[in-house]
Design an enzyme around this catalytic site. Sequence first.
Site, mmCIF file in Angstrom:
data_model
loop_
_atom_site.group_PDB
_atom_site.id
_atom_site.type_symbol
_atom_site.label_atom_id
_atom_site.label_comp_id
_atom_site.label_asym_id
_atom_site.label_seq_id
_atom_site.Cartn_x
_atom_site.Cartn_y
_atom_site.Cartn_z
ATOM 1 N N GLY A 1 0.769 -1.199 -0.064
ATOM 2 C CA GLY A 1 -0.031 0.374 -0.190
ATOM 3 C C GLY A 1 1.130 1.267 0.257
ATOM 4 O O GLY A 1 2.113 1.139 -0.569
ATOM 5 N N GLU A 2 0.519 2.462 0.878
ATOM 6 C CA GLU A 2 1.491 3.516 1.159
ATOM 7 C C GLU A 2 1.640 3.727 1.948
ATOM 8 O O GLU A 2 1.165 3.863 2.949
ATOM 9 C CB GLU A 2 0.164 4.299 0.988
ATOM 10 C CG GLU A 2 0.801 5.947 -0.575
ATOM 11 C CD GLU A 2 2.196 5.816 0.574
ATOM 12 O OE1 GLU A 2 3.466 5.981 -0.100
ATOM 13 O OE2 GLU A 2 1.870 7.214 1.894
ATOM 14 N N SER A 3 3.084 3.689 2.287
ATOM 15 C CA SER A 3 3.738 3.088 3.800
ATOM 16 C C SER A 3 2.973 4.869 4.934
ATOM 17 O O SER A 3 3.428 4.339 6.010
ATOM 18 C CB SER A 3 5.456 2.924 3.911
ATOM 19 O OG SER A 3 5.628 3.945 3.297
ATOM 20 N N CYS B 1 6.091 -5.515 0.525
ATOM 21 C CA CYS B 1 6.632 -3.954 0.168
ATOM 22 C C CYS B 1 6.580 -2.626 1.337
ATOM 23 O O CYS B 1 7.296 -2.157 1.900
ATOM 24 C CB CYS B 1 5.165 -3.758 -1.118
ATOM 25 S SG CYS B 1 5.474 -2.062 -1.917
ATOM 26 N N ARG C 1 13.026 3.503 0.882
ATOM 27 C CA ARG C 1 10.885 3.634 -0.233
ATOM 28 C C ARG C 1 11.977 3.936 -1.423
ATOM 29 O O ARG C 1 12.522 4.900 -1.839
ATOM 30 C CB ARG C 1 10.101 4.785 0.444
ATOM 31 C CG ARG C 1 10.389 4.597 2.459
ATOM 32 C CD ARG C 1 9.262 6.012 2.488
ATOM 33 N NE ARG C 1 8.534 6.669 2.074
ATOM 34 C CZ ARG C 1 8.492 7.457 1.520
ATOM 35 N NH1 ARG C 1 9.477 7.971 0.394
ATOM 36 N NH2 ARG C 1 7.460 7.664 0.736
ATOM 37 N N ILE D 1 6.041 -3.150 -6.739
ATOM 38 C CA ILE D 1 5.730 -1.619 -7.480
ATOM 39 C C ILE D 1 5.883 -1.042 -6.050
ATOM 40 O O ILE D 1 5.374 -1.398 -5.486
ATOM 41 C CB ILE D 1 3.726 -1.988 -7.213
ATOM 42 C CG1 ILE D 1 3.222 -3.207 -8.063
ATOM 43 C CG2 ILE D 1 2.841 -1.384 -7.736
ATOM 44 C CD1 ILE D 1 1.561 -3.788 -7.978
ATOM 45 N N ARG D 2 6.523 0.165 -6.896
ATOM 46 C CA ARG D 2 7.535 1.418 -6.162
ATOM 47 C C ARG D 2 7.635 0.642 -4.862
ATOM 48 O O ARG D 2 7.389 0.718 -3.891
ATOM 49 C CB ARG D 2 6.181 2.142 -5.912
ATOM 50 C CG ARG D 2 5.035 2.777 -6.844
ATOM 51 C CD ARG D 2 4.175 3.797 -6.670
ATOM 52 N NE ARG D 2 5.421 4.945 -5.642
ATOM 53 C CZ ARG D 2 3.379 5.462 -4.364
ATOM 54 N NH1 ARG D 2 3.022 4.943 -4.221
ATOM 55 N NH2 ARG D 2 4.197 6.169 -3.254
ATOM 56 N N HIS E 1 5.527 -8.430 -4.183
ATOM 57 C CA HIS E 1 4.208 -8.859 -4.184
ATOM 58 C C HIS E 1 4.023 -10.055 -4.171
ATOM 59 O O HIS E 1 2.875 -11.087 -5.831
ATOM 60 C CB HIS E 1 3.392 -8.208 -4.808
ATOM 61 C CG HIS E 1 3.103 -6.627 -4.014
ATOM 62 N ND1 HIS E 1 2.329 -6.039 -3.183
ATOM 63 C CD2 HIS E 1 4.342 -5.048 -4.033
ATOM 64 C CE1 HIS E 1 2.543 -5.214 -2.580
ATOM 65 N NE2 HIS E 1 3.056 -4.330 -3.506
ATOM 66 N N GLU F 1 1.386 -12.030 -3.088
ATOM 67 C CA GLU F 1 -0.017 -12.297 -3.534
ATOM 68 C C GLU F 1 -0.600 -12.093 -4.249
ATOM 69 O O GLU F 1 -2.096 -12.115 -4.721
ATOM 70 C CB GLU F 1 -0.376 -11.417 -1.798
ATOM 71 C CG GLU F 1 -0.913 -10.300 -2.212
ATOM 72 C CD GLU F 1 0.302 -9.285 -1.999
ATOM 73 O OE1 GLU F 1 0.366 -7.858 -2.139
ATOM 74 O OE2 GLU F 1 1.805 -9.770 -2.031
#
Length: 197
Positions: free
Chosen positions: A50-52, A82, A111, A140-141, A176, A178
């Site tokens: 997600g967005e940390s 992530c 990051r 992803i990022r 990821h 998953e």
Amino acid sequence: MSDTPLIGVLALQGDVREHLIALASADALARPVRRPEELAEVDGLVIPGGESTTMSKLAVLFGMMEPLRERVRAGMPVYGTCAGMILLAEKILDPRSGQETVGGIDMIVRRNAFGRQNESFEAAVEVAGIDGGPVEGVFIRAPWVESVGAEAEVVAEHGGHIVAVRQRNVLVTSFHPELTGDHRVHALFVDMVRAVK
């Protein structure tokens, strides 16, 4: 089955549903966790991507940051992907303002190290402790690990960078698993939870 662990997925933000599916396919009972009382009931926890920065702020807002730190310190198994990797680091190289971590692994993370959203990619990653060939990782990022302390074990690298680390009951990956349908990393984590249950 009494040895079926109950594993929570921190459901403040990120790809929660995919982790619930992966855990269920790896023979765990899985449920979303948003509140301290739900955290208290689980045998282990996944912190998703997600967005940390957002996840860190929401964890504080929902009263979850201290309970998370306490459970991790007490030895609860945790798996972070992530953004989850960033939250489980002792130190972030370039933290956003107000960004906190749960801690759990003696490592420094960077990051968005692999680039922006449009630079996302998939790669085969050899992960120590997982049989059957490389795991397909979706980046992803994604962060990478700059360095680890003496107690942390590097379990995977990609392109010369550390992308998976384990320290006692805490496991993290930059990527990821998953999102791929390959649930071997989740199965490894379920075994980690079962070992301390």
